[in-house]
Structure formats: structure tokens, C-alpha cells
Motif scaffolding. Structure first.
Motif, PDB file in Angstrom:
ATOM      1  N   SER A  25       0.803  -1.215   0.000  1.00 39.35           N
ATOM      2  CA  SER A  25       0.000   0.000   0.000  1.00 39.35           C
ATOM      3  C   SER A  25       0.836   1.265   0.000  1.00 39.35           C
ATOM      4  CB  SER A  25      -0.912   0.012   1.238  1.00 39.35           C
ATOM      5  OG  SER A  25      -0.133  -0.053   2.400  1.00 39.35           O
ATOM      6  N   GLY A  26       2.088   1.181   0.380  1.00 39.53           N
ATOM      7  CA  GLY A  26       2.952   2.349   0.277  1.00 39.53           C
ATOM      8  C   GLY A  26       3.963   2.197  -0.841  1.00 39.53           C
ATOM      9  N   GLY A  27       3.919   1.071  -1.567  1.00 40.94           N
ATOM     10  CA  GLY A  27       4.894   0.821  -2.607  1.00 40.94           C
ATOM     11  C   GLY A  27       4.252   0.797  -3.965  1.00 40.94           C
ATOM     12  N   ALA A  28       4.406  -0.318  -4.697  1.00 48.38           N
ATOM     13  CA  ALA A  28       3.964  -0.375  -6.088  1.00 48.38           C
ATOM     14  C   ALA A  28       2.472  -0.127  -6.221  1.00 48.38           C
ATOM     15  CB  ALA A  28       4.332  -1.733  -6.690  1.00 48.38           C
ATOM     16  N   LEU A  29       1.695  -0.630  -5.270  1.00 51.92           N
ATOM     17  CA  LEU A  29       0.249  -0.471  -5.383  1.00 51.92           C
ATOM     18  C   LEU A  29      -0.162   0.988  -5.384  1.00 51.92           C
ATOM     19  CD1 LEU A  29      -2.519  -1.851  -5.449  1.00 51.92           C
ATOM     20  CD2 LEU A  29      -2.500  -1.862  -2.960  1.00 51.92           C
ATOM     21  N   LEU A  30       0.592   1.825  -4.683  1.00 60.73           N
ATOM     22  CA  LEU A  30       0.220   3.219  -4.562  1.00 60.73           C
ATOM     23  C   LEU A  30       1.117   4.151  -5.370  1.00 60.73           C
ATOM     24  CD1 LEU A  30      -0.813   3.653  -0.846  1.00 60.73           C
ATOM     25  CD2 LEU A  30      -2.152   2.934  -2.809  1.00 60.73           C
ATOM     26  N   ALA A  31       1.907   3.610  -6.246  1.00 57.96           N
ATOM     27  CA  ALA A  31       2.784   4.462  -7.050  1.00 57.96           C
ATOM     28  C   ALA A  31       1.991   5.295  -8.029  1.00 57.96           C
ATOM     29  CB  ALA A  31       3.794   3.606  -7.814  1.00 57.96           C
ATOM     30  N   ALA A  32       2.516   6.479  -8.346  1.00 55.03           N
ATOM     31  CA  ALA A  32       1.875   7.315  -9.350  1.00 55.03           C
ATOM     32  C   ALA A  32       1.881   6.567 -10.677  1.00 55.03           C
ATOM     33  CB  ALA A  32       2.636   8.630  -9.483  1.00 55.03           C
ATOM     34  N   GLY A  33       0.680   6.318 -11.212  1.00 49.61           N
ATOM     35  CA  GLY A  33       0.576   5.633 -12.488  1.00 49.61           C
ATOM     36  C   GLY A  33       0.944   4.160 -12.415  1.00 49.61           C
ATOM     37  N   SER A  34       0.901   3.540 -11.216  1.00 48.91           N
ATOM     38  CA  SER A  34       1.302   2.142 -11.085  1.00 48.91           C
ATOM     39  C   SER A  34       0.315   1.231 -11.794  1.00 48.91           C
ATOM     40  CB  SER A  34       1.406   1.756  -9.604  1.00 48.91           C
ATOM     41  OG  SER A  34       0.151   1.885  -8.964  1.00 48.91           O
ATOM     42  N   ARG A 181      -3.088   8.700   5.759  1.00 43.74           N
ATOM     43  CA  ARG A 181      -2.493   8.240   4.495  1.00 43.74           C
ATOM     44  C   ARG A 181      -1.313   7.321   4.815  1.00 43.74           C
ATOM     45  NH1 ARG A 181      -4.741  12.126   0.888  1.00 43.74           N
ATOM     46  NH2 ARG A 181      -6.439  13.021   2.101  1.00 43.74           N
ATOM     47  N   VAL A 182      -1.302   6.156   4.168  1.00 47.06           N
ATOM     48  CA  VAL A 182      -0.258   5.167   4.386  1.00 47.06           C
ATOM     49  C   VAL A 182       0.819   5.307   3.324  1.00 47.06           C
ATOM     50  CG1 VAL A 182       0.256   2.693   4.369  1.00 47.06           C
ATOM     51  CG2 VAL A 182      -1.784   3.543   5.545  1.00 47.06           C
ATOM     52  N   PHE A 183       2.078   5.212   3.745  1.00 47.99           N
ATOM     53  CA  PHE A 183       3.181   5.154   2.792  1.00 47.99           C
ATOM     54  C   PHE A 183       4.240   4.238   3.394  1.00 47.99           C
ATOM     55  CE2 PHE A 183       3.910   8.604   5.663  1.00 47.99           C
ATOM     56  CZ  PHE A 183       5.276   8.715   5.855  1.00 47.99           C
ATOM     57  N   GLY A 184       4.581   3.188   2.646  1.00 50.68           N
ATOM     58  CA  GLY A 184       5.508   2.203   3.175  1.00 50.68           C
ATOM     59  C   GLY A 184       4.968   1.590   4.449  1.00 50.68           C
ATOM     60  N   THR A 256      -2.811  15.138   1.083  1.00 55.39           N
ATOM     61  CA  THR A 256      -1.543  14.417   1.175  1.00 55.39           C
ATOM     62  C   THR A 256      -1.412  13.513  -0.046  1.00 55.39           C
ATOM     63  OG1 THR A 256      -1.738  14.333   3.594  1.00 55.39           O
ATOM     64  CG2 THR A 256      -0.146  12.876   2.598  1.00 55.39           C
ATOM     65  N   ALA A 257      -0.203  13.371  -0.563  1.00 55.27           N
ATOM     66  CA  ALA A 257       0.073  12.427  -1.647  1.00 55.27           C
ATOM     67  C   ALA A 257       1.453  11.826  -1.400  1.00 55.27           C
ATOM     68  CB  ALA A 257       0.004  13.111  -3.012  1.00 55.27           C
ATOM     69  N   TYR A 258       1.750  10.724  -2.120  1.00 51.86           N
ATOM     70  CA  TYR A 258       3.018  10.032  -1.891  1.00 51.86           C
ATOM     71  C   TYR A 258       3.543   9.446  -3.192  1.00 51.86           C
ATOM     72  CZ  TYR A 258       6.375   6.540  -0.250  1.00 51.86           C
ATOM     73  OH  TYR A 258       7.511   5.794  -0.059  1.00 51.86           O
ATOM     74  N   ASP A 259       4.832   9.654  -3.438  1.00 44.35           N
ATOM     75  CA  ASP A 259       5.509   9.095  -4.600  1.00 44.35           C
ATOM     76  C   ASP A 259       6.576   8.115  -4.119  1.00 44.35           C
ATOM     77  OD1 ASP A 259       6.797   8.470  -6.917  1.00 44.35           O
ATOM     78  OD2 ASP A 259       7.144  10.529  -7.566  1.00 44.35           O
ATOM     79  N   PRO A 260       6.342   6.787  -4.257  1.00 43.75           N
ATOM     80  CA  PRO A 260       7.319   5.812  -3.765  1.00 43.75           C
ATOM     81  C   PRO A 260       8.606   5.786  -4.585  1.00 43.75           C
ATOM     82  CG  PRO A 260       5.551   4.705  -4.924  1.00 43.75           C
ATOM     83  CD  PRO A 260       5.139   6.143  -4.801  1.00 43.75           C
ATOM     84  N   GLU A 261       8.564   6.270  -5.830  1.00 42.93           N
ATOM     85  CA  GLU A 261       9.774   6.269  -6.652  1.00 42.93           C
ATOM     86  C   GLU A 261      10.865   7.137  -6.045  1.00 42.93           C
ATOM     87  OE1 GLU A 261       8.820   7.351 -10.628  1.00 42.93           O
ATOM     88  OE2 GLU A 261       7.335   5.768 -10.889  1.00 42.93           O
ATOM     89  N   THR A 262      10.463   8.224  -5.424  1.00 43.67           N
ATOM     90  CA  THR A 262      11.435   9.116  -4.771  1.00 43.67           C
ATOM     91  C   THR A 262      11.267   9.134  -3.261  1.00 43.67           C
ATOM     92  OG1 THR A 262       9.905  10.988  -5.065  1.00 43.67           O
ATOM     93  CG2 THR A 262      11.536  10.612  -6.798  1.00 43.67           C
ATOM     94  N   ASP A 263      10.344   8.290  -2.749  1.00 46.71           N
ATOM     95  CA  ASP A 263      10.032   8.258  -1.319  1.00 46.71           C
ATOM     96  C   ASP A 263       9.757   9.664  -0.805  1.00 46.71           C
ATOM     97  OD1 ASP A 263       9.518   7.206   1.169  1.00 46.71           O
ATOM     98  OD2 ASP A 263      11.625   7.034   1.748  1.00 46.71           O
ATOM     99  N   THR A 264       8.830  10.341  -1.485  1.00 47.98           N
ATOM    100  CA  THR A 264       8.490  11.720  -1.137  1.00 47.98           C
ATOM    101  C   THR A 264       7.029  11.811  -0.719  1.00 47.98           C
ATOM    102  OG1 THR A 264      10.113  12.577  -2.711  1.00 47.98           O
ATOM    103  CG2 THR A 264       8.431  14.106  -1.925  1.00 47.98           C
ATOM    104  N   VAL A 265       6.806  12.444   0.416  1.00 49.74           N
ATOM    105  CA  VAL A 265       5.457  12.745   0.904  1.00 49.74           C
ATOM    106  C   VAL A 265       5.166  14.206   0.596  1.00 49.74           C
ATOM    107  CG1 VAL A 265       3.993  12.942   2.943  1.00 49.74           C
ATOM    108  CG2 VAL A 265       5.587  11.038   2.746  1.00 49.74           C
ATOM    109  N   TYR A 266       3.990  14.467   0.045  1.00 51.40           N
ATOM    110  CA  TYR A 266       3.575  15.838  -0.258  1.00 51.40           C
ATOM    111  C   TYR A 266       2.399  16.191   0.642  1.00 51.40           C
ATOM    112  CZ  TYR A 266       6.200  14.717  -4.489  1.00 51.40           C
ATOM    113  OH  TYR A 266       7.171  14.308  -5.371  1.00 51.40           O
TER     114      TYR A 266
END
Length: 700
Positions: A25-34, A181-184, A256-266
Motif C-alpha cells: 500500500s505504500g509501494g507499487a500499489l500506490l505508485a503514481a501511475g502504477s 495516508r499510508v506510505f511504506g 496528502t500524496a506520496y511518490d514511492p519512486e522518490t520516497d516523497t510525501v507531499y
């Protein structure tokens, strides 16, 4: 308290499946455009990119006319402006004061219910808000925030709490209304509270244990105490005066949003406290008055919470133009070059496209009429403010958008298939005046929300209307627009079937063609629809679910803004308003119960009332009661319509509820500090409003 269910075979292994697959849920599943299959909707906005988009395409433009009701589930009184989640065939949602339910997504059978008993714990903070907009799911846990500031993880199998943590001091005038919001392996939460003196922050907790992992403050504290990090030291240079004495605001209550490719929380921050910048940083010039990080988008390192970059949407904000509307991550091509972007349509009326790696502004254009600024300077990223917009020289200046925003918190959607954003837009003009000369720093941290606009008086002048707007982030122009008769319209869902779903206050859920805005299907829900739909699969079949009913304080102002037409057209009596989960599928044959009729007024037209006392009560009601019971006592949200209540006919009983807190455990806050004359003034005002309602219904 949890009501336990015995798991059916199809989801008996939910816990194991969650740890094995939904930990993504914080990785591939929630990636932008995954590239997930879209069967689940495990997060608010579905993924970390928060696009409110489902790739499912079983229901499409060609067959959506066959969409029918599969099942419905009635819900009790309380806030229902929420977005549910769907994981492995189970629908999860929180209504009222964060009462969480699990429901079989294919049949509507309730599996369990958990009540955190927030009303009895929130105390004075019941005055600021009422319930949450959404919840989170991770590692076999459903995670919710509460009115009293707890973050609670609940076992998704049993409905029993796993851990609970208090996220802010108990004396904060604050509440949690946004979805965690969950990330990783972490879950992020902020709070709402710019109705009172607070210093905003967000906190990341460990999903497994609830242990705090990091915290980021959004405004600097007292310089004499030192700064937590270099970001706060930098921010302090943009403030003047003694702002720390009343907090500064900038709460992270929604976006809140999250990009796992750069491990960035917005994160997106809210307005300052108080609204009027002159009170936060008196006579500040240039950058000294920007007040970072009020009304800003901030990028943080997911592991540590360290500052990466920021973009301040409104430097020195003074109009309640929060940057807390949902932020969505997308990969788009601009001028022939692929760009990783963050898009947002915040309150201030401009649609922003920002490079999410660097924070550089790519473009910003108005998506609704804007008069407070002439545009956004493409070189500096700063607004080009209209002359006189800051209302510093007396009088009142009328501006668009209003403090309600060109877009409020109802989520927009972005479809990577169409390349368009779909915005629930608002249009309303508001007047602002300088009330700073009479403003004083509150001595009680749990003061009423009315203090927020002290020092920045506001009033409306035009009719508030709305629209569903399809907007191109590439061209920064509208593609199509559907007009709505009011500003009260729900969040948006876009799907891979080329569809856009939105509910409206008149009770219709509508499916539009994503490319043209053509109406393809419509369902009469018999109740206002302000919640955000989701799409998911259960037993291999695609479903669309939405929750009917009202709540949250955006609707509370409708009676004052829209006048008698609001009540006559929509008849939104909180006591009889249907609150339901509605779930649709192709070929669904379900039907709804006959709608209840609004209750008649309790008091007769000739009921006596004290006009002088009623005038005192008018101001008291506006300051303390309208959030739950509606402006001008026109009930529209979660609290009862008091003009219809027999309670106002009994002076002693009324005082027991208002002053002694007889109904505090049910969500009615205690106002123990009120003098007896103020309590009686409230009752007399409600008797007056009840009599006026009786005459109106009698045609007089």
C-alpha cells in the motif's frame, strides 16, 4: 466497542493476504501511475498518487445505462460525507464520529462495527467539526482518526482495536477530519484547528505499532526556544511580530500524496491563524510577510520527514485560501517533454501544475473567475495581487473566489486515460473587511471557531453556484463544463471505462462521458450526495459505491448563502434525510425504500418569544452553533434542525442540554461557560426561527 463477525470463507485469509500483498500500500500499489488491476480501493484517492481514478473498465460508456442498484444499507444520523475503502471483497467506511464499519461488498451484510466513543472524549473539541472524510488500510488494519485527536488502528478481521495514539495535546482546539495516508510502513496524519490558536504539524506513525517515527512542523515556534530544523529557521525569517503567541495555523487537515519512486510525501497546508495577515505579521514587507509554510505545498522525505522543497500558493495569505485541497500526482507530456507533476486546484481559483521532483512551477491559470489576483508570475511563482485586495484601508472589498474557494475539499479526479482533471468547482463572491482593531489573542485555547474570522470579517454578495469542470493540465484550459444549481456538489470518481461519476445535493448520482461531459446515466438517490464514489471488484464483478447524506461544515452555511430557496428546493431536514451506502453493478435490480417526509414545524406561528433576547441569541448561534445545526438555524448537516425540536419549548431542558451537557455523549458539546442569559437568548432565537418557519410553510 466492536461488534464481531465470523469471517466467510472468501475472506478468511484476509490477514495473511494483507501482509503478503497489501503491504504494498505504500509501494507499487500506490505508485503514481502504477500498473495494478484496480480490484481494490485501499486508500483515500485509491493510490498514493491520490488521483481518485479506477482503471476498471467493465462498466463503460457503452453499457453504463444498464447500471442498477445492487444493494443499499441504511446508516444512523451523523456525518456521511465520506469515501469508503474496498479491500478483498470488504467495504470499510467511517461515519458520524468515526464509527467504523466493515460490510460485505457484494451483499451489503454488515460484518462488524467499531465505535471509538469519541463524543465522550472530545469535550470542547466537539464544537469544531464532526467526523472524518475517510480512513486508511494497511497490514490488515483499518486506521481512523477521531474528533478527540486519536489515531486508531483496528484489526480488519475482527473489528477490535490494535493500537491507539493521541496525536496532539488534549487542550488543542483541534480535531481530525482528514483521512490518514499510508506510505511504506508508516501512516501520516495531521489535524484541523485553524479555528483556534494552534501551530500546525503532521506526524508519521509506525503502521504495526503506532510508535511515532517523525514529525514535521508547518510554522516556526518561538525563536527563543530554538528551531527543530533548518526548515523552521528558514520559515521564521518570513514572519514578523510575535506570531507564536497564537500558533500561526497552517494545519494539514486534508491534502496528502506520496511518490514511492522518490520516497516523497507531499502535504498541503491550511490558512494562517488568524486569517488577517496584519495580525500575524503586522506591517511586514516583502518576504518578511510571506509566513511560511501557510497555504503551501511541501515535499518531505518519507523516511525522515526532512524538508525537500516547498511552493507557497498564497504568500502572506489573508483570505482563507487553503492549499489543502487534494493534490494528485501524474506523469504527463508538456511541450513534447515527459514531466512528473503534482497538480492542485486549491481554494484561490488557480489550477497549478508543479514539477514534483524540484517544486518548480510549470504553469498556473484560473479555472474559475478570479478577482483577488491578476495572475501568477511564471518567473517567481507569486500571485500578481489586485490593488486593494488585502482590505487594509477600511471598508469592504468583494473578491472571487470566496473563502469557500473555487474548489473546496471535495476531491477532484484525474484520469490518465483522458489526460483530464475533473474538478467540483465553485463560484461565489465574498466581501472581506478589516476587523483587526477589535481582535485580541484568545485566552482560552478551546475558543469557538468564530474567532478564526475575527480580524478578517466576511460576507457573501452573489449566488453560490457550482459546476463539474473537465480541465486539461497540459493546455490549462477547460474541455467541457456541466453547470450545477448550487455549490453543494460531491467528490468525483473517474474510471478506465471512460466515465466520470459525481453526486449532487439534489440527490442524483450521475455518470458522464469523460471525454465530452455527456450524461450517460443517472440515479435518483432520494438524498443529497456529497460523498465521493469509488469503484472496485468483488467476486470478479465491478461495483460502484457511494454514501448519501450530508455532514461537515461546508454545508452549514447553505441556508445563509442560498436563502429560503435552499430549504424549499432541497428540503434537507437532518432528521429525515436518508443516509445510506448505495452500491451499483451492471444489471442491478435493487430498489430504495420510499423517502421520509420532512417533519412539520413544532412551534406554531403565534408562539411568543422575546425579541431582545432573540437578538442576543442570533449572535450566539452564529458564533457557536451553526457548524452543526446550520446557518440561521436551517438544519442541513448532522445536527438536528432546532426549529423543529420540542426541546426549545422547555427552558429547563434546553439549559440542561446546552449548558450542563446532557447530550454530550451523543455528540452535543457542553457550553458550561455560557451565562444563563446567553442560553436563554439562544432558545428565544430558536423560537423566533421556528415561528418564521411555521409562517413560511403556511404560505404567509
Amino acid at each position: 466497542m466492536a461488534r464481531i463477525w465470523k469471517p466467510r470463507a472468501g475472506i478468511a485469509m484476509l490477514g495473511a493476504l494483507t501482509l503478503a500483498t497489501l503491504a504494498l500500500s505504500g509501494g507499487a500499489l500506490l505508485a503514481a501511475g502504477s500498473a495494478d488491476d484496480g480490484a481494490d480501493w485501499p486508500a483515500y484517492g485509491r493510490t498514493g498518487a491520490a488521483q481518485h481514478y479506477s482503471p476498471l473498465a467493465e462498466i463503460d460508456q457503452g453499457n453504463v445505462a444498464r447500471l442498477g442498484l445492487a444493494w443499499s444499507l441504511d446508516l444512523p444520523l451523523g456525518n456521511t460525507q465520506v469515501q469508503p475503502l474496498a479491500v478483498d471483497g470488504v467495504l470499510y467506511f467511517a461515519t458520524g464520529l468515526s464509527v467504523v464499519r466493515a460490510v460485505d461488498a457484494a451483499t451489503g451484510r454488515q460484518l462488524w462495527e467499531y465505535d471509538p466513543q469519541a463524543a465522550g472524549k472530545a469535550g470542547k473539541n466537539l464544537r469544531f467539526g464532526w467526523g472524518v472524510r475517510g480512513i486508511a488500510f494497511a497490514q490488515g488494519k483499518v486506521i481512523t482518526g477521531t474528533q478527540d485527536g486519536r489515531l486508531i488502528a483496528i484489526d480488519a478481521m475482527t473489528g477490535k482495536p490494535v493500537w491507539s495514539v493521541q496525536t496532539y495535546p488534549s487542550d488543542y482546539p483541534a480535531y481530525i477530519s482528514g483521512a490518514p495516508r499510508v506510505f511504506g510502513d508508516k501512516v501520516l496524519i495531521g489535524y484541523g484547528g485553524t479555528a483556534g490558536p494552534t501551530r500546525g504539524y503532521v506526524t508519521a506513525y509506525d503502521v504495526a505499532t503506532g510508535q511515532q517515527r517523525w514529525r514535521f512542523w508547518t510554522v516556526p515556534g518561538n525563536p527563543a526556544d530554538g528551531f527543530e530544523n533548518e526548515a523552521m529557521k528558514m520559515a521564521a525569517r518570513t514572519w514578523a511580530g510575535e506570531w507564536w503567541k497564537f500558533g500561526g495555523g497552517a494545519d494539514v487537515w486534508n491534502a496528502t500524496a506520496y511518490d514511492p519512486e522518490t520516497d516523497t510525501v507531499y502535504i498541503g497546508t491550511g490558512s494562517g491563524y488568524p486569517w488577517n495577515r496584519q495580525l500575524r505579521s503586522a506591517d511586514a514587507k516583502g518576504d518578511r510577510g510571506d509566513n511560511l509554510f501557510v497555504c503551501s505545498i511541501i515535499a518531505l522525505d518519507g523516511k525522515t520527514g526532512a524538508y525537500k522543497w516547498h511552493y507557497q500558493v498564497v504568500p502572506g495569505e489573508t483570505w482563507d485560501f487553503d492549499a489543502t485541497m487534494d493534490m494528485e500526482l501524474a506523469d504527463i507530456t508538456i511541450a513534447g517533454k515527459p514531466r512528473k507533476v503534482l497538480i492542485q486546484a486549491p481554494k484561490n481559483g488557480f489550477f497549478y501544475v508543479i514539477d514534483r521532483i524540484t517544486g518548480q512551477l510549470i504553469s498556473a491559470e484560473p479555472f474559475v473567475p478570479v478577482t483577488w489576483a491578476k495572475g501568477i508570475d511564471p518567473k517567481t511563482g507569486r500571485p500578481i495581487e489586485a490593488e486593494g485586495a488585502r482590505y487594509r484601508d477600511g471598508g469592504m472589498v468583494f473578491l472571487q473566489p470566496s473563502g469557500m474557494g473555487g474548489h473546496n475539499w471535495m476531491p477532484m479526479a484525474y484520469s490518465p486515460k483522458s489526460g483530464l482533471a475533473y474538478i467540483p468547482a465553485n463560484q461565489f463572491e465574498m466581501g472581506y473587511g478589516d476587523g483587526s482593531k477589535t481582535w485580541t489573542i484568545p485566552t482560552d485555547r478551546t475558543v469557538s471557531g468564530a474567532v478564526n474570522i475575527a480580524g478578517g470579517e466576511a460576507m457573501g454578495r452573489s449566488r453560490a453556484t457550482g459546476a463539474l469542470l473537465a480541465w486539461s493540465p497540459v493546455t490549462q484550459k477547460p474541455v467541457w463544463r456541466v453547470e450545477h444549481p448550487s455549490y453543494l456538489n460531491g467528490g468525483v470518481l473517474a474510471t478506465g471505462g471512460g466515465l466520470v461519476f459525481q453526486g449532487t445535493v439534489d440527490g442524483y448520482l450521475t455518470a458522464y462521458a469523460a471525454d465530452s461531459g455527456k450524461v450517460l446515466w443517472r440515479f435518483d438517490a432520494g438524498a443529497p450526495l456529497m460523498g465521493t464514489p469509488i469503484a472496485y471488484k468483488a467476486n470478479g464483478r465491478e461495483y460502484v459505491s457511494v454514501i448519501t447524506g450530508l455532514g461537515m461544515n461546508l454545508v452549514a452555511s447553505a441556508g445563509a448563502i442560498m436563502g429560503p430557496d435552499f430549504e424549499r428546493r432541497y428540503r434537507l431536514d437532518p432528521q429525515t434525510q436518508a443516509r445510506r451506502v448505495l452500491t451499483f453493478a451492471l444489471g442491478g435490480k435493487g430498489t430504495l425504500p420510499a423517502p421520509a417526509s420532512p417533519a412539520p414545524p413544532v412551534a406554531a406561528a403565534d408562539t411568543p418569544f422575546d425579541k431582545d433576547a432573540a437578538m442576543i441569541g442570533l449572535y450566539a448561534f452564529a458564533a457557536h452553533c451553526g457548524t452543526c445545526h446550520g446557518a440561521l438555524a436551517i438544519g442541513s448537516t448532522q445536527g438536528p434542525d432546532l426549529r423543529r425540536s420540542p426541546l426549545i419549548l422547555d427552558r429547563a431542558a434546553f439549559a440542561q442540554v446546552v449548558k450542563a451537557g446532557a447530550l454530550e455523549a451523543r455528540g452535543m458539546p457542553r457550553f458550561g461557560e455560557f451565562e444563563d442569559g446567553k442560553v436563554e437568548g439562544l432558545r428565544q432565537y430558536l423560537l423566533q426561527r421556528s415561528a418564521e418557519l411555521a409562517r413560511d410553510q403556511a404560505g404567509q
